[in-house]
Write an enzyme that holds these catalytic residues in place. Structure first.
Site, mmCIF file in Angstrom:
data_model
loop_
_atom_site.group_PDB
_atom_site.id
_atom_site.type_symbol
_atom_site.label_atom_id
_atom_site.label_comp_id
_atom_site.label_asym_id
_atom_site.label_seq_id
_atom_site.Cartn_x
_atom_site.Cartn_y
_atom_site.Cartn_z
ATOM 1 N N ASP A 51 0.821 -1.207 0.000
ATOM 2 C CA ASP A 51 0.000 0.000 0.000
ATOM 3 C C ASP A 51 0.861 1.266 0.000
ATOM 4 O O ASP A 51 2.026 1.252 0.414
ATOM 5 C CB ASP A 51 -0.883 0.050 1.256
ATOM 6 N N HIS A 197 3.985 -2.286 3.114
ATOM 7 C CA HIS A 197 4.042 -0.929 2.567
ATOM 8 C C HIS A 197 5.380 -0.697 1.857
ATOM 9 O O HIS A 197 6.434 -1.080 2.377
ATOM 10 C CB HIS A 197 3.866 0.110 3.679
#
Length: 243
Positions: A51, A197
């Site tokens: 993400d 991430h």
């Protein structure tokens, strides 16, 4: 009941209805009640997702590490980050990774605003399509907050919401490769969707470095378990929003 109180109750009812689906942010709720939305897929596969990118600091190094491991992943990009680094968006697709939608901005949409939700998702879909040359299929809302408005907007944009079943808590200042792997490990089983991430735009500065060095540990564990590690497109999800 006076008109003022009636209006207040009506407004509260609208907000409750808007926020009701956001209960899936709670891990036990989504895993038990909405396994496909949580990302439960093929029993021999683990979906690797990232993400908050693309980020010129973290994403290139993550891409190089994935190349070294022979692994492809799904990247849920933010429209505003993609707009700032369009070359990185194109590189994601060129290297064989899947590009998905995380929204335009990284903020939870707590209050109902159908026009805003639709416009922001449509804007991100159009940016991914134009800049990366691929039409995105998946959507993950920031913080996992999936409201009624966002769910409807995703469907209008042809997106299938997918959250996650395991994460590494890699956004904290205290994260290390060992802590990321240790947090992930209990959830590493067939059908899992892993959240990591490749950017620190909403995380502790440099936190993506812990993720980078946890990737070989993650890949090795999947190999030990006989599981294939790859993108959501290979995860066997149908795109349905319920069981």
């Amino acid at each position: 009941m006076g008109p003022g109180r009636a209006a207040l109750l009506a407004g509260a009812s609208v907000e409750v209805a808007h926020l009701a689906p956001a209960a899936v942010r709670l891990g036990p709720v989504r895993r038990v009640c909405f396994p496909r939305l949580a990302g439960h897929g093929a029993p021999g596969h683990v979906a690797l997702t990232f993400d908050d990118g693309p980020d010129p600091r973290g994403t290139p190094l993550v891409l190089d590490r994935l190349d070294a491991l022979g692994v492809r992943a799904t990247f849920f990009v933010l429209g505003e980050m993609l707009e700032q680094s369009p070359d990185l968006g194109r590189e994601l697709a060129a290297r064989g990774h899947e590009v998905a939608v995380h929204g335009w901005h990284h903020r939870p949409q707590w209050l109902p605003s159908p026009a805003r939700d639709t416009a922001e998702l449509r804007r991100t879909v159009e940016a991914v399509t134009a800049l990366c040359g691929v039409r995105p299929r998946w959507y993950r809302p920031p913080y996992g907050v999936l409201t009624t408005g966002l769910l409807a907007a995703a469907r209008r944009s042809g997106l299938h919401p997918v959250l996650w079943t395991a994460w590494g808590r890699d956004w904290t200042a205290a994260a290390t490769p060992a802590s990321v792997y240790r947090t992930l490990r209990p959830g590493l089983r067939g059908g899992a969707t892993v959240l990591l991430h490749d950017s620190d735009c909403t995380s502790a500065p440099g936190s993506w470095r812990a993720t980078l060095d946890a990737l070989p540990l993650l890949a090795a564990r999947c190999g030990q378990l006989g599981l294939t590690l790859g993108p959501l497109r290979e995860h066997g999800l149908t795109g349905r929003h319920s069981r």
